[in-house]
Enzyme design. Structure first.
Site, short mmCIF file in Angstrom:
data_model
loop_
_atom_site.label_atom_id
_atom_site.label_comp_id
_atom_site.label_asym_id
_atom_site.label_seq_id
_atom_site.Cartn_x
_atom_site.Cartn_y
_atom_site.Cartn_z
N GLY A 1 0.90 -1.22 0.10
CA GLY A 1 -0.15 0.08 -0.09
C GLY A 1 0.83 1.23 -0.01
O GLY A 1 0.62 2.40 0.56
N GLY B 1 0.02 5.04 -1.33
CA GLY B 1 -1.17 6.06 -0.71
C GLY B 1 -0.27 7.19 0.07
O GLY B 1 0.69 7.31 0.01
N GLN B 2 -1.50 7.95 1.00
CA GLN B 2 -0.98 9.09 1.58
C GLN B 2 0.56 8.86 2.45
O GLN B 2 1.42 9.55 2.65
CB GLN B 2 -1.91 9.86 2.22
CG GLN B 2 -1.50 11.31 2.90
CD GLN B 2 -2.55 11.57 3.93
OE1 GLN B 2 -3.39 10.81 4.31
NE2 GLN B 2 -2.52 12.71 4.44
N ASP C 1 2.33 -1.75 -4.22
CA ASP C 1 0.64 -1.40 -4.30
C ASP C 1 0.08 -2.11 -5.36
O ASP C 1 0.42 -3.04 -6.16
CB ASP C 1 0.74 0.11 -4.75
CG ASP C 1 -0.41 0.88 -3.93
OD1 ASP C 1 -0.27 1.59 -3.14
OD2 ASP C 1 -1.55 0.68 -4.65
N ASP D 1 -1.23 -7.42 -4.87
CA ASP D 1 -2.48 -7.32 -4.37
C ASP D 1 -2.67 -8.08 -3.15
O ASP D 1 -2.66 -9.24 -2.92
CB ASP D 1 -3.48 -7.73 -5.27
CG ASP D 1 -5.03 -7.45 -4.75
OD1 ASP D 1 -5.24 -7.19 -3.50
OD2 ASP D 1 -5.79 -8.02 -5.47
N ILE D 2 -2.73 -7.46 -1.83
CA ILE D 2 -2.81 -7.91 -0.54
C ILE D 2 -3.86 -8.92 -0.10
O ILE D 2 -3.99 -9.95 0.39
CB ILE D 2 -2.83 -6.84 0.68
CG1 ILE D 2 -2.67 -7.49 2.19
CG2 ILE D 2 -4.11 -6.22 0.84
CD1 ILE D 2 -1.27 -8.28 2.18
N TYR E 1 -14.70 0.83 9.72
CA TYR E 1 -13.35 1.16 9.82
C TYR E 1 -12.95 1.02 11.25
O TYR E 1 -11.83 0.30 11.46
CB TYR E 1 -13.12 2.71 9.16
CG TYR E 1 -11.66 3.05 9.26
CD1 TYR E 1 -10.82 2.47 8.59
CD2 TYR E 1 -11.34 4.05 10.24
CE1 TYR E 1 -9.43 2.90 8.54
CE2 TYR E 1 -9.98 4.51 10.25
CZ TYR E 1 -9.10 4.16 9.50
OH TYR E 1 -7.71 4.43 9.39
N LYS F 1 -10.17 -1.74 12.74
CA LYS F 1 -9.17 -1.72 13.48
C LYS F 1 -9.05 -2.12 15.08
O LYS F 1 -7.91 -2.45 15.23
CB LYS F 1 -8.82 0.00 13.49
CG LYS F 1 -8.54 0.94 12.32
CD LYS F 1 -7.25 0.41 11.51
CE LYS F 1 -6.99 1.16 10.13
NZ LYS F 1 -5.89 0.60 9.60
P1 NAD Z 1 -4.35 5.54 1.36
O1 NAD Z 1 -5.98 5.28 1.00
O2 NAD Z 1 -3.79 6.96 0.89
O3 NAD Z 1 -3.50 4.46 0.48
C1 NAD Z 1 -3.78 3.04 0.76
C2 NAD Z 1 -3.07 2.52 -0.36
O4 NAD Z 1 -3.27 1.26 -0.29
C3 NAD Z 1 -3.37 3.04 -1.88
O5 NAD Z 1 -2.29 3.28 -2.54
C4 NAD Z 1 -3.98 1.87 -2.28
O6 NAD Z 1 -3.70 1.59 -3.83
C5 NAD Z 1 -3.42 0.65 -1.61
N1 NAD Z 1 -4.16 -0.51 -1.71
C6 NAD Z 1 -5.76 -0.49 -1.71
N2 NAD Z 1 -5.96 -1.75 -2.01
C7 NAD Z 1 -5.01 -2.47 -1.93
C8 NAD Z 1 -4.80 -3.74 -2.16
N3 NAD Z 1 -5.81 -4.85 -2.17
N4 NAD Z 1 -3.28 -4.29 -2.23
C9 NAD Z 1 -2.47 -3.49 -2.18
N5 NAD Z 1 -2.72 -2.05 -2.04
C10 NAD Z 1 -3.73 -1.66 -1.92
O7 NAD Z 1 -4.22 5.46 2.84
P2 NAD Z 1 -3.31 5.84 3.90
O8 NAD Z 1 -3.61 7.46 4.44
O9 NAD Z 1 -1.91 5.76 3.29
O10 NAD Z 1 -3.26 4.78 5.03
C11 NAD Z 1 -2.59 3.83 5.26
C12 NAD Z 1 -2.87 3.06 6.49
O11 NAD Z 1 -2.74 3.87 7.75
C13 NAD Z 1 -4.42 2.56 6.63
O12 NAD Z 1 -4.49 1.24 7.24
C14 NAD Z 1 -5.00 3.52 7.52
O13 NAD Z 1 -6.13 3.07 7.90
C15 NAD Z 1 -3.92 4.16 8.26
N6 NAD Z 1 -4.51 5.25 8.81
C16 NAD Z 1 -4.19 6.35 7.89
C17 NAD Z 1 -4.45 7.64 8.56
C18 NAD Z 1 -4.47 8.97 7.64
O14 NAD Z 1 -5.06 9.96 8.35
N7 NAD Z 1 -4.14 8.99 6.60
C19 NAD Z 1 -4.97 7.75 10.00
C20 NAD Z 1 -4.99 6.72 10.91
C21 NAD Z 1 -4.79 5.47 10.27
N1 SER Z 2 -7.66 10.14 9.00
C1 SER Z 2 -8.48 8.75 9.08
C2 SER Z 2 -9.78 8.69 8.72
O1 SER Z 2 -10.29 9.93 8.79
C3 SER Z 2 -8.20 8.09 10.66
O2 SER Z 2 -7.97 6.92 10.64
O3 SER Z 2 -10.25 7.80 8.13
#
Ligand code: NAD
Ligand code: SER
Length: 312
Positions: free
Chosen positions: A8, A11-12, A34, A52-53, A142, A146
């Protein structure tokens, strides 16, 4: 350095975590992966593989054949997107975790990072300075995924000695890659709209305080936790982690210090209900005591860096 796979990574968080790990350890052993068939531009130079996970066998084969030792599992649906596809969100958020925990249980992986979230808390949780141990009744799919994931991490740790580490990230704010469908995304969108049009229509009400963090702090926290001696870690589920707490109104006022003409309107949607079930601020004493965590970005510094760097 151990051979590391980030799942993944496009992503962000993944794009900046990949960059952070490569800055520290070099590119060769840090493999980004990814769903995306071609490497996302934001990942820059360095190894990339499409994975793909949800394809358990393909992931197992890759990890075993390539002798991967550490996995950062980031693939998931975030809070707002997950509410629109609850069945799929549960499947994606849970099945991938089991694939990785099982690989670690079988001895193929030495260490795992899996992110949790402030979404593990719910409407019955104390909302101010939410403690590590408290009532947890999440009301989103969600948050439920978690919370269940946290319990499984603690279980695999206690029963099978799996070294899995986790943080309850607050809403993360960054300018390199757009956020992926969360309730806290307004705190990123607002900067793009401020620069684009000088105004923002916010999907949360003006007084909705939420825990947030600038991405540099989140990456630093992740690396600190992963490098901490295991014997120092008292939390086997997921660590509370605090950065900055603010409301949309407070963020707008901070932006107005740079752009007095910036205006904001409030049109709350379904995400208001999610935000209202989450903490307003977090007590991260365990992270401070166990691995010396301390955030560096406050609201003023984060706002300035975002305004300087957001590209429209
Ligand atoms: P994001 O949505 O920006 O990125 C997720 C990435 O996973 C994407 O690039 C997507 O293409 C990839 N993905 C989706 N399905 C997939 C699959 N089947 N196989 C492989 N890759 C796949 O999410 P993020 O913000 O980077 O978050 C990453 C993790 O951190 C998540 O578990 C999220 O719950 C957690 N998290 C994020 C935040 C936040 O504010 N960004 C806060 C708390 C927790
Ligand atoms: N930034 C995340 C959300 O809003 C928190 O896990 O889903």
């Amino acid at each position: 350095m151990r051979k590391t796979l980030i799942i993944g990574a496009g992503g962000q968080i993944g794009t900046e975590l990949t960059a952070g790990l490569r800055l520290k350890w070099g590119s060769e052993l840090i493999i980004a992966s990814d769903l995306k068939t071609s490497k996302p531009e934001a990942l820059g130079e360095g190894p990339y593989v499409t994975l793909d996970i949800m394809d358990r066998e393909a992931v197992r084969k890759y990890v075993i054949d390539e002798k991967i030792e550490v996995v950062y599992l980031l693939a998931a649906l975030l809070s707002a997107t997950a509410e629109k596809q609850p069945d799929f969100a549960w499947k994606l958020n849970m099945e991938g975790l089991f694939t990785i925990l099982d690989l670690a249980k079988e001895g193929h992986l030495k260490q795992v990072f899996w992110p949790s979230s402030i979404a593990v808390f719910g409407p019955t949780t104390p909302r101010d300075m939410t403690p590590q141990f408290t009532v947890m009744e999440p009301s989103t799919v969600y948050g439920i995924s978690k919370q269940a994931g946290e319990r499984w991490c603690a279980y695999y740790n206690a029963k099978f000695g799996v070294d899995v580490r986790s943080l309850r990230y607050p809403g993360l704010i960054s300018y390199k890659t757009p956020p992926g469908g969360g309730t806290t995304d307004y705190a990123v969108d607002i900067f793009y709209q401020a620069k684009r049009s000088g105004s923002y229509s916010c999907f949360l009400s003006e007084d909705t305080a939420l825990p947030m963090m600038f991405m540099d702090d989140a990456i630093r926290a992740t690396l600190m936790l992963m490098e901490a001696p295991r014997e120092n870690l008292r939390i086997e589920s997921s660590y509370n982690l605090a950065g900055i707490s603010f409301t949309p109104k407070e963020l707008a006022e901070e932006i107005q210090k740079h752009d007095p003409n910036f205006s904001i309107a409030y049109t709350p949607d379904f995400r208001q209900g999610i935000a209202d079930s989450w903490p307003r601020s977090i007590d991260d004493t365990y992270a401070t005591e166990d691995w010396h965590w301390s955030a560096e970005y406050n609201l003023a510094r984060m706002t300035q860096v975002m305004l300087e760097n957001v590209k429209i």
